[in-house]
Write a protein that holds these residues in place. Sequence first.
Motif, short mmCIF file in Angstrom:
data_model
loop_
_atom_site.label_atom_id
_atom_site.label_comp_id
_atom_site.label_asym_id
_atom_site.label_seq_id
_atom_site.Cartn_x
_atom_site.Cartn_y
_atom_site.Cartn_z
N MET A 169 99.57 16.35 -19.26
CA MET A 169 98.88 17.61 -19.42
C MET A 169 99.11 18.51 -18.21
O MET A 169 99.08 19.71 -18.35
CB MET A 169 97.38 17.37 -19.62
N MET A 170 99.33 17.95 -17.03
CA MET A 170 99.54 18.77 -15.85
C MET A 170 100.75 19.67 -16.03
O MET A 170 100.79 20.77 -15.49
CB MET A 170 99.71 17.89 -14.61
N ASN A 171 101.73 19.24 -16.81
CA ASN A 171 102.93 20.04 -17.03
C ASN A 171 102.64 21.29 -17.85
O ASN A 171 103.43 22.21 -17.87
CB ASN A 171 104.01 19.21 -17.72
N ASP A 172 101.52 21.31 -18.56
CA ASP A 172 101.16 22.46 -19.38
C ASP A 172 100.56 23.59 -18.54
O ASP A 172 100.42 24.70 -19.03
CB ASP A 172 100.13 22.07 -20.44
N PHE A 173 100.19 23.30 -17.29
CA PHE A 173 99.50 24.28 -16.45
C PHE A 173 100.26 24.51 -15.15
O PHE A 173 100.97 23.64 -14.69
CB PHE A 173 98.10 23.80 -16.10
N TYR A 174 100.07 25.71 -14.57
CA TYR A 174 100.64 26.01 -13.25
C TYR A 174 99.76 27.04 -12.56
O TYR A 174 99.01 27.78 -13.21
CB TYR A 174 102.09 26.51 -13.38
N VAL A 175 99.82 27.07 -11.24
CA VAL A 175 99.04 28.01 -10.44
C VAL A 175 99.46 29.43 -10.81
O VAL A 175 100.65 29.73 -10.93
CB VAL A 175 99.23 27.74 -8.93
N GLY A 176 98.47 30.29 -11.01
CA GLY A 176 98.72 31.67 -11.38
C GLY A 176 98.67 31.90 -12.88
O GLY A 176 98.65 33.04 -13.34
#
Length: 117
Positions: free
Chosen positions: A1-8
């Motif tokens: 799931m971390m790959n689905d999100f990014y800073v900004g």
Amino acid sequence: MMNDFYVGQKVVCIADKFKNVSIDQIIRKGQIYTIRWIGMYQHYVDGEFVGIKVEEIHRGNDDGPEGYGAADMPYRASRFRPLVKDKIGQLRKLLTPAPDETDEPAKKTPAKKKEKV
């Protein structure tokens, strides 16, 4: 799931209810937020999870009556989804002709039978 999100990244809250917690957790379902931090987080009650912190909310120290002493504790990433604009839907609207009040569907007239003389 971390790959689905990014800073900004812009995300939308999909779950703002917390079991067994009476203190307002500030996030609101349907509200849009901006990720300022993402990572694995270890909580001694909730265990390990992917967490995110959002620009719009700084939670401060979690040292109230139900607090666990965490500083600016992240939310579970599963409470959010990436904000996706419906580009395909917008293109479909361009392809669909707008109804015109002057154009009525052609009415079919029954075919006339030829009479034999």
